[in-house]
Design an enzyme around this catalytic site. Structure first.
Site, PDB file in Angstrom:
ATOM      1  N   LYS A  76       0.866  -1.187   0.000  1.00  0.00           N
ATOM      2  CA  LYS A  76       0.000   0.000   0.000  1.00  0.00           C
ATOM      3  C   LYS A  76       0.898   1.230   0.000  1.00  0.00           C
ATOM      4  O   LYS A  76       1.934   1.252   0.679  1.00  0.00           O
ATOM      5  CB  LYS A  76      -0.889  -0.037   1.259  1.00  0.00           C
ATOM      6  CG  LYS A  76      -1.902   1.097   1.345  1.00  0.00           C
ATOM      7  CD  LYS A  76      -2.801   0.935   2.577  1.00  0.00           C
ATOM      8  CE  LYS A  76      -3.843   2.031   2.682  1.00  0.00           C
ATOM      9  NZ  LYS A  76      -4.736   1.867   3.860  1.00  0.00           N
ATOM     10  N   SER A 151      -9.655   2.108   2.945  1.00  0.00           N
ATOM     11  CA  SER A 151      -8.772   2.836   2.062  1.00  0.00           C
ATOM     12  C   SER A 151      -7.778   1.942   1.313  1.00  0.00           C
ATOM     13  O   SER A 151      -7.179   2.410   0.354  1.00  0.00           O
ATOM     14  CB  SER A 151      -8.000   3.881   2.874  1.00  0.00           C
ATOM     15  OG  SER A 151      -7.175   3.253   3.834  1.00  0.00           O
ATOM     16  N   SER A 175      -9.970  -0.255   7.160  1.00  0.00           N
ATOM     17  CA  SER A 175      -9.378  -0.179   5.815  1.00  0.00           C
ATOM     18  C   SER A 175      -8.674  -1.423   5.296  1.00  0.00           C
ATOM     19  O   SER A 175      -8.303  -1.468   4.130  1.00  0.00           O
ATOM     20  CB  SER A 175      -8.402   0.995   5.739  1.00  0.00           C
ATOM     21  OG  SER A 175      -9.124   2.170   5.561  1.00  0.00           O
TER      22      SER A 175
HETATM   23  N1  GLN Z   1     -13.187   4.561   6.335  1.00  0.00           N
HETATM   24  C1  GLN Z   1     -12.599   5.012   7.560  1.00  0.00           C
HETATM   25  C2  GLN Z   1     -12.170   6.442   7.399  1.00  0.00           C
HETATM   26  O1  GLN Z   1     -12.417   6.999   6.394  1.00  0.00           O
HETATM   27  C3  GLN Z   1     -11.444   4.139   7.942  1.00  0.00           C
HETATM   28  C4  GLN Z   1     -10.262   4.335   7.086  1.00  0.00           C
HETATM   29  C5  GLN Z   1      -9.078   3.524   7.535  1.00  0.00           C
HETATM   30  O2  GLN Z   1      -9.220   2.509   8.207  1.00  0.00           O
HETATM   31  N2  GLN Z   1      -7.893   3.997   7.167  1.00  0.00           N
HETATM   32  O3  GLN Z   1     -11.605   7.024   8.266  1.00  0.00           O
END
Ligand code: GLN
Length: 484
Positions: A76, A151, A175
């Site tokens: 990532k 994400s 995410s």
């Molecule tokens: N969807 C959540 C956010 O937007 C979690 C994102 C994540 O785990 N990095 O904060």
């Protein structure tokens, strides 16, 4: 080869049925062919990848190889990778070539894994759909009109489309688990502190945790064993003995007690998700597990508490932007200056700006007690709910996400609808517990459904065992999207 498990790939390499260079070439060529449609990778560098593969082949020839040596892996783009562009999905870092490796990246190199490239992601990991990336949205390989989740959506799309056998991801509020669910993969978020955050660009430091994304629990066990371990450069890294997370994979499940939180089985879950989850629970009962109802009475407050705590930590991280470039650093600079917001904000996308504004507001004088402190108290109550629930069960199960993959654009103008994508995953981060998502069937439109497993602290090996036994009895995790 593209459907093989990591264990099978390791065996093929060890027995010289394929070389690491050949294997890497296979995936690089798939990336060249399919990435223009999927946008799963931000950066690929064939020269660097093949050079690493050649080194791995030498190691394999010299007899010094480990079980993962020579297997390709995608990172990532939140992980700093020496000599590679590291953007975190943001224009702000669009010219940042990292001078060093994140701890996770160096561990993977040590294990002999070959870097395939850097995967697309929501900007600074803020999102649930991969639509906030400066590099454009990622498409879900099961249906390219739909999002892959976020994400870590680029990582998920890459594995689902077999552009990579496995990938690293990060999970602050879901995410790893949510994109794994939406793309039909297995993903694991470890107990907070098990995987070092050094060189992993911070979103919300008290919640962020790196982890593996792959096709199966067995693959995740191999990757986690290589990735986890104490690192003095991250002050929250836990000094515990190294573990073989695959040690209990085969253990039968008779006598296992599965807790089903009442709050997770309400009206929020789509009907097709519900029937796949119910069928998975029936399979567990068939294997001798018993299910009991448990309660997480404060879990309804997890999304609001998270959207105070995460933006607060993010805004203080991003405000010392030059610190961001070096990944996690101790919070030497705590101020949130106006000047910073004015001069830097133009470079961020809309969602990151929204979070900076929320975070700055809830930390500001006069509001701190009402919002930030209150949210921290709720966080404690949520963690206590899990402590109580684990007195009645060995593992907790429920859906990973309330629905299957939604259409590109469906939620991008409605932040609250988007934030609710993580309604079942966020409490796990607030409590610091380990969680997983495993494929448990398909819903309407042939879209994958994820089953969430939540373990007690440091019970990753148990959780992987429970996931693996299910995967021995089912084939959901082996399916791949057609027409690719
Ligand atoms: N969807 C959540 C956010 O937007 C979690 C994102 C994540 O785990 N990095 O904060």
């Amino acid at each position: 080869m593209i459907n093989r498990s990591l264990k099978e790939l390791g065996a093929a390499l060890a027995e010289k049925r394929i070389s690491s260079v050949e294997l890497a070439t296979l995936f690089v060529e798939r990336i060249e062919r399919l990435n223009p449609t999927l946008n799963a990778f931000i950066t690929v560098d064939k020269g660097k990848t093949l050079a690493m593969a050649r080194e791995a082949d030498q190691r394999l020839a010299s007899g010094l190889a480990g079980p993962l040596t020579g297997i390709p892996l995608a990172h990532k783009d939140i992980f700093c990778t020496e000599g590679w562009l590291t953007t975190c999905g943001s224009k702000m870092l669009s010219n940042f070539v990292s001078p060093y490796d994140a701890h996770v990246v160096s561990r993977m190199k040590l294990a002999g894994l070959v870097t395939l490239g850097k995967t697309n992601m929501d900007e600074f990991a803020m999102g649930s759909s991969n639509e906030t990336s400066f590099y454009g949205p990622v498409k879900n390989p099961w249906d390219t009109a739909r999002v892959p989740g976020g994400s870590s959506g680029g990582a998920a799309a890459a594995i689902a489309a077999r552009l990579a056998p496995a990938a690293t991801g990060t999970d602050t509020g879901g995410s790893i688990r949510q994109p794994a669910a939406l793309c039909g993969l297995t993903g694991l978020k470890p107990t907070y502190g098990v995987v070092s955050r050094y060189g992993m660009i911070a979103f919300a430091s008290s919640l962020d945790q790196g982890g593996p994304m792959a096709k199966s629990a067995e693959d995740c066990a191999y990757l986690l064993s290589a990735m986890a371990g104490f690192d003095p450069r991250d002050s929250t890294s836990l000094d515990r003995p190294n573990e073989d997370y695959g040690r209990d994979l085969e253990k039968p499940l008779a006598g296992l007690t599965i807790g089903l939180p009442r709050e997770f089985f309400g009206t929020g879950m789509a009907a097709d998700v519900r029937s796949a989850v119910d069928a998975a629970l029936a399979e567990y009962r068939k294997q001798g597990a018993v299910t009991v109802e448990v309660s997480l009475p404060n879990s309804g407050l997890s999304v609001p508490a998270y959207y105070v705590i995460a933006p607060a930590e993010a805004s203080s991280n991003l405000s010392r932007f030059d610190g961001v470039r070096y990944g996690y650093r101790a919070p030497e600079y705590a101020d949130l200056s106006d000047m910073y917001c004015k001069t830097r904000a133009q470079g961020f996308g809309a969602e990151v700006k929204r979070r900076i504004l929320i975070g700055t507001y809830v930390l500001s004088h006069g509001y701190y007690d009402a919002y930030y402190l209150q949210a921290q108290k709720i966080r404690r109550l949520i963690a206590n709910d899990f402590v109580e629930a684990f007195r009645h069960c060995d593992i907790i199960m429920g859906p990973t996400a309330p629905s299957t993959a939604f259409a590109v654009g469906a939620k991008s103008d409605d932040p609250v609808a988007m934030y609710l994508s993580d309604i079942y995953t966020i409490a796990v981060n607030l409590a610091g517990l380990p969680g997983m998502s495993i494929p448990c069937g398909f819903g309407e439109g042939n879209l994958p459904v994820g089953l969430q497993l939540i373990g007690n602290y440091f019970e990753e090996a148990r959780m992987l065992n429970v996931a693996h036994r299910y995967q021995l009895a089912t084939n959901w995790h082996k399916r791949m999207p057609e027409n690719l």
